[in-house]
Design an enzyme around this catalytic site. Sequence first.
Site, mmCIF file in Angstrom:
data_model
loop_
_atom_site.group_PDB
_atom_site.id
_atom_site.type_symbol
_atom_site.label_atom_id
_atom_site.label_comp_id
_atom_site.label_asym_id
_atom_site.label_seq_id
_atom_site.Cartn_x
_atom_site.Cartn_y
_atom_site.Cartn_z
ATOM 1 N N PRO A 41 0.839 -1.198 0.000
ATOM 2 C CG PRO A 41 0.077 -0.974 2.191
ATOM 3 C CD PRO A 41 0.805 -1.909 1.288
ATOM 4 C CB ALA A 51 0.288 7.734 0.694
ATOM 5 C CB SER A 110 -2.718 3.415 0.602
ATOM 6 O OG SER A 110 -2.614 4.359 1.634
ATOM 7 C CB THR A 162 -0.900 0.731 8.794
ATOM 8 O OG1 THR A 162 -0.947 0.154 7.497
ATOM 9 C CG2 THR A 162 0.503 1.298 9.058
ATOM 10 C CE LYS A 215 2.804 -1.987 5.074
ATOM 11 N NZ LYS A 215 3.148 -0.621 5.490
ATOM 12 C CG HIS A 232 5.614 3.041 7.472
ATOM 13 N ND1 HIS A 232 4.343 2.685 7.864
ATOM 14 C CD2 HIS A 232 5.428 4.002 6.548
ATOM 15 C CE1 HIS A 232 3.444 3.420 7.221
ATOM 16 N NE2 HIS A 232 4.078 4.221 6.402
ATOM 17 N NE ARG A 247 14.071 -0.553 -3.564
ATOM 18 C CZ ARG A 247 13.195 -0.569 -2.545
ATOM 19 N NH1 ARG A 247 12.417 -1.605 -2.353
ATOM 20 N NH2 ARG A 247 13.105 0.479 -1.744
#
Lengths: 375, 375, 375, 375
Positions: free
Chosen positions: B91, B93, B120, B179, B246, B270, B305
Site C-alpha cells: 500500500p 499513499a 492504501s 497499519t 502491518k 514502514h 528490489r
Amino acid sequence: MVSNVTVQPPLTAIPADLRTLADYEKRAEMHMTPDVWRHVQEGAGRGITLAENRAAFDRIGFLPRAMADLDGDTGIELLGRHHAAPILLAPLAYQRLVHAEGELACARAATALDTGMIVSTLSSIPLEDIAAAAHALARDLGKKPAPLWFQLYLQPDREHSLQLVRRAEDAGYEAIVLTVDAALKPAGITLPPGVDAVNLAGMPRPRQTSVPGGKILLGTPLAQSAPGWEDLAWLRGVTRLPILVKGLLLGDDAARAVDEGADALIISNHGGRVLDGLPSPVELIQNVAESTAGRIPLLLDGGVRMGTDVVKAIALGASAVLIGRPQMHALAVAGLPGMAHMIHLMRTELEAAMAQLGCPTCALLGPDRLVALSR
Amino acid sequence: MVSNVTVQPPLTAIPADLRTLADYEKRAEMHMTPDVWRHVQEGAGRGITLAENRAAFDRIGFLPRAMADLDGDTGIELLGRHHAAPILLAPLAYQRLVHAEGELACARAATALDTGMIVSTLSSIPLEDIAAAAHALARDLGKKPAPLWFQLYLQPDREHSLQLVRRAEDAGYEAIVLTVDAALKPAGITLPPGVDAVNLAGMPRPRQTSVPGGKILLGTPLAQSAPGWEDLAWLRGVTRLPILVKGLLLGDDAARAVDEGADALIISNHGGRVLDGLPSPVELIQNVAESTAGRIPLLLDGGVRMGTDVVKAIALGASAVLIGRPQMHALAVAGLPGMAHMIHLMRTELEAAMAQLGCPTCALLGPDRLVALSR
Amino acid sequence: MVSNVTVQPPLTAIPADLRTLADYEKRAEMHMTPDVWRHVQEGAGRGITLAENRAAFDRIGFLPRAMADLDGDTGIELLGRHHAAPILLAPLAYQRLVHAEGELACARAATALDTGMIVSTLSSIPLEDIAAAAHALARDLGKKPAPLWFQLYLQPDREHSLQLVRRAEDAGYEAIVLTVDAALKPAGITLPPGVDAVNLAGMPRPRQTSVPGGKILLGTPLAQSAPGWEDLAWLRGVTRLPILVKGLLLGDDAARAVDEGADALIISNHGGRVLDGLPSPVELIQNVAESTAGRIPLLLDGGVRMGTDVVKAIALGASAVLIGRPQMHALAVAGLPGMAHMIHLMRTELEAAMAQLGCPTCALLGPDRLVALSR
Amino acid sequence: MVSNVTVQPPLTAIPADLRTLADYEKRAEMHMTPDVWRHVQEGAGRGITLAENRAAFDRIGFLPRAMADLDGDTGIELLGRHHAAPILLAPLAYQRLVHAEGELACARAATALDTGMIVSTLSSIPLEDIAAAAHALARDLGKKPAPLWFQLYLQPDREHSLQLVRRAEDAGYEAIVLTVDAALKPAGITLPPGVDAVNLAGMPRPRQTSVPGGKILLGTPLAQSAPGWEDLAWLRGVTRLPILVKGLLLGDDAARAVDEGADALIISNHGGRVLDGLPSPVELIQNVAESTAGRIPLLLDGGVRMGTDVVKAIALGASAVLIGRPQMHALAVAGLPGMAHMIHLMRTELEAAMAQLGCPTCALLGPDRLVALSR
C-alpha cells in the site's frame, strides 16, 4: 563577530526546509568564515574520535513496542530541579564567533524552551550578563528561569579560579561544572576582534612554551597546572553549589570522582577535540553506570544530533544529554530563533521516538529497547 | 499530478535498457519533480534504517545446489487464495504524485499479471474506482481478479474507520490491512493540486499541534488516537474479512497480534520512513516466525528490489513479500506498462534464482540455502 | 570486432607503464566499445558476488618466513601433464569482441608461455582453428604444445553436444570441461557483425520464451535442458578424455561429481555473472577440499588478478587457478603481446610472493602461511 | 634532484598552516614530480598492506586516566645510548629525489633535535658525508651527536658487503641494521641525473633477468643472493657493532634472529612496498614481544604518522618507532627546517597524548591504556 563579504548574515525567520539539526549543520557553513567553520567542525588528529561519536550512535538500533499507551512526558528531575526534557546546552567557547548576540541568544532561547544551559569559562559575553538576560526573559514570560550552570576551567592561579566560582554564585548559577580533560589543548583559532575570553580579563592564561630541543609539555609548568584530584577537593571545599565533573570516560575515574564529592558527572571526550582515539561516551556510559551504581546522575556529551540519540543515551543509563556543535550551527544560521527552533526540533524528535518505542517516560527507556545493528 | 517543465512525461513503451528494477529507479528521477523524488526516496533521520533494509538483504548469500530438477512453479496459497508468485503490491499513499493514472494503472497491471494489490487509505483515487478498474480488466481478460486488500489507517473518530471498512467490503476487497506503526509520522510533502486523500473526504485528520514550551506529542490527543490493542479487538469485532496487522517487527508483538485475532502479519518498518534505527524486516523475520510458530502467514515489507530478495525472504520464513518504492519508480517511468514490466522482471529474476538454487518451488526454499556473506 | 571511431586500436608494443594486470584493466576501457566494456565487466544483480570475488582475496593476509632457501620452481602436475605454473586461461565467450585475432592470439600467447588454455563452446573462432594455431606455433618454437581443454555447454539436442565432444577430441583437446552453472543465464549483449558462436553453426540454441502471465522458466523446456547429473553420466560414457566439472561451489555437490566420474573440478561462481549473492570460490574452496579429500584436483576460477591471489588459492587447496576477465583486458589493449605480457606479469608476481613467503614450490604453500586480515 | 617547471621549490620558512604531519603530506605533492610522488607514496599490489599499516593504528583506541600527575619525560635508553624520545628516522633510499640537500638535511635536523637516524645503503649522499655533517653540527651546537646507524643491503659479493660495514664503522656509525625483506623488490623508479646509489659505486648490483618462458626468480642467482641466516651469522662474526635485523614480522623468525645474535629487531613490512597482504607491524608486535620475551629491544616501522601512533606502539611493546615517508614529505616541502619541524610536531603530539593518558613516561604506557575501537 568576524565580518567577511562572502559570509551570509543570520536569517531572521526559519525557512521551511530547515527540518532537522542536519539541515542546520548543512546550511551553517555559509554563515561562518572558513576559519570559524573549520574550528567548529574539526576534531583532533585524523578525526577518528569525532567520527566515532556519531558512528557509535548509528550502530545502536531500536526494538519497538507496538500499540502501547502513550500517556506521559519527557520531564526529569536533576540536582533538585525539574527539567522539561533530558537535554541541556553544552558549554561552548566564544559563541560570538558565529553570531553577534552569542551566548545571550542561547540563554534566551534556553529560557523560552525551559532548557538548562551551561555557560563556559570561555564565553564571549560576561557570565553575569548571560545570567541577567536569562532571568530577565523568564520574568517577562512569567516563568521560573531554566537552570543555569557555570563551567570552570581551572586557572594557573587558584585565586583566579575562586573568583570565577564566586562570580558564578553571585550571578545565580546553580552548579559548577569542572572540566578536567582539556587543560593541554591548544587554542586552535586566532580570535577575531571583538571576540575574547571576557570572563578572564586581567588573569594570566596557561600557555605551552616549548622550544626545539627543550622540554615540551611533560614536567613543564603547563602540565603542573592541569587539574588534579586535589583541585576537585579544593573546589568541594570552597562552594556549596553542586559540582559536576566533565571529561571523564571510564568507570574507575568516575567512581573516584564520586568519592571525592562530585554531585554528577558529564561523560565526555570533549567532542573529539582533545585526544584522537578516545572511544565515544555512548560506547562507555554503561561501564560508568556500573561503576557508579546509581550514586549520582550521569550526563552524556558528544555526538548528539537527533532525538533518537537522546533516547539511546537515556536507555543506556544517562540522566540527560548535552547539545554542543548544533548550538553553533543554529546560532550561526538564525540566532535566537534558530536556537529555539533547534531545541524544539530535538524535543519533537525525542517524543516521536519515545512514542514509537512505546515508552512515554524517560524512566521506561532501558537497554531492553536497544539492539546492535548488524552493519 | 505535479506539472513542471523539467519533468519528463511517462514513456509509453519500454526501452531495451530497462532490464532491472534498479534501471527503473535510476531513470525515475527525471520523471518526478525534485520534491516528489525526495519524498519517494527519503527515510527518517539519517537514513540508517532505509539503508539497512537493503544492506540486510545484501549480507545474505546463497548456497547453490547444482544440476537439480527444475520442474515446479512459484505459486503459493495465502488466506484462501492462490497467488501466482509470492509477491504483492504494498500500500502506497498518493500514487498520482508520479502518474496521472495513479492507483488505476497499478491495479490494472496487477490484474494482468495475477498479482495481489493492497490499496492504501491514502490512495489518490477512490478505493471503489480502483477495485472497479481491476475487476473490469479481469472480466475483459476472462480471468479471476487477483486479490485486492484494503489498508486501513485508523481515523480519530472510530465511526470514520468503520465507514472505510464497510466501503472496502462493499467494493470487494478481500482483506483489511491494519497499519499500526505510522500514526505519528508527519506528512512529509505538500500535496499538489489534484492529489489528495480522496477516501477521507469530509473526515477530520489527526494532526500534531504542539506549540513551543507546551506539550508536543506524548499525552496529546494525537498520541491518544494512535492504534492500540483495543483497536485491533474492535476491528476484529466489526468485520468478517481476514485482518492483517502491518508494522510489527518483533516476536512478542507478533504473538500478541495472533492472540488478538490477526489472520496474517506484515513484518515492516514502514520502509525506513518512521523511526530511524529500526532493524530491517529480513533481519528479524526468523525471530517473528519462531514466536508465531506457523500459526499464521508472515509477509515481509521493506527493501525488496530483486528476485533474489524474494528468495531470501521466503527462505527465512516469509510466505510472501510486498513491493513498495519500485511501484513509484515504474509508474513514474512508464505508467501501466512500466508497472507490468516491473512485476514481470521481478518474477523472472525470482524464477532464475530459484533455478540456480535447485529449488523449483517456494516450499523447497529454506535457511539451508542461505549463508552470511563475510563482508 | 566492433568498430567505433572512439575506440582505440590495440597497441602493437607494450608501454612501460603497463606493469600490473590492474594497469591493463584501467587501460582496457578505451580499447572497447562501451557496450562491450560493460559486458566484460558487469556482474549479476547488484554486483555483490562480483565484488566479493575480489574482496575475499583481499581479506586474506600472509605470514612471511624470513631468510628461507629459495631454490625451487612453480611447476605442477595436473591430469597427467606438466604445467610451468598453476595458472590456466579460463574459457571465455566471444573473444573477438575485443580483438580481431580473438582466441587465436590467446592460444598463441598461451603456447609461447607454456600455459594451459580452456577454449569455450562460445568461442568466436572455430575450435579446430584455435588448436591448429597453438600446435603450429609449438612446432615453430620446437616445444611441446601447452595443454588445450574444451569447455562444453550442453546443447538442447544431445547429438549436438556429442558432435562438439568429438570435434574437440579430433582437434587434439586433452580434456572436456562441462559447465553446469550457466544454462539459464541471458546472453547479455547483442553480438556485432563478425562475432558469433561459430562452433554452434547450424544448431538450435536454448532460449527463454516467457510471455507475461504464462510460465517463465521453472517447468519450461529451457529449464529441462539445464545440465543434470544424468548428463554428466552420459558424458562420462561417451568420451575417454578427462572430464572437469565447472561451476560447483559446495562440498556436497563436489563429492557427488567425483562419485559420478569427474576427474577434476573447477570451483567457480561464473565470475559473478549468474546468481548475485553467491560466495566467492576462495571463501569456499577449503570446504570443497575437505569434502573431496584429495580424491581429485580442484581448480579455482574467479577474481584472480595478481600473483598473490594465486598463492592464496594454492595455499587453501587449489591445484591451479583460471584467469578470466584479465584476458579480455590484455587482449583488447595489445592482442597477442598483451596476452603474453599479462601471463608473464602474473607469473613474475607469483614467484616474488612465493619467495617472500619462503616457499619456493607450490607444495610448500599451505594455510599456515595465511592469516585473516583484521579489516 | 629532479627539476620540472611545475614542481614548486622547497619553502625556506614554515607557514602557519603546517600543523600536522598530514598537512606536510598533503602539501608535499606539489613539491615533487608526479613520478617521485607516486614512488614515495605507492605500495605493492593493490595497496592493502599500505592501507593496513594506517588502519591498524586507527583501530586502536585509548583508555584515558584523568587528573594524573604529569611529571616525567619521553626519554628512553636503547643499545646503550639515551634517546630524547622513542622516535628514529627510518632508512630511506635516495632522499635527494625530493630535495637537493637530501640526507644531509635529515642528518642535521636529527642532530638539532637529538633524534637518532638510520642511513640507507641506498643513500644519495655518501655515508661518510652524512655522518660528518651530523658530527660537525653537534660540535657547533656543543652537544653530543644523536645516534647514527647504518642500514645494510647485502651485496651479491660478500666482500662488498664487508666494505660497507667497515666504512660505516670508520665513519662513526653506532649500529648496523641488516634489512632482510627486500632483496627481490624491483627498483620502482628511474633515477634522474644526479641521484644515485653513491655508496655502491663500482659494485655490481643484483638484478632480475628473466626472459619469457625461462626461469623468473625462484632458483635464479638473484634468489640465491637473498639474505639467509648464514649471512646474519657472517655479519655477527665480522663486526663488533650492535646488529639490528629489519624486516621481520613474526615471533618465530624474531626468536631465531635473537638466537643468531641480533641485538635488536625492527618489526617492519617495508612500508607495504614489498608483499601486498602482509599484516601491519602494530598488529603483530605483541606476538613478537611474547616470542622474544624481553631479551632484546623491538622497534616498530610502518604507518607512524602521529604522536598517538607512537604511544600505541610503545604501549604494545615497542621500545621505539621509525618514521619513514613523513621524512620525504617534510624534506620536499621545506628541507632542513621542514624536517626539524616535523620531528618537533611528532614529539609534541606524543607528549600531549601521554599527558591525556596520565602516563608521563614511556615505561608507564602499557596495553591497559588501549582498547579496540568498535568500528
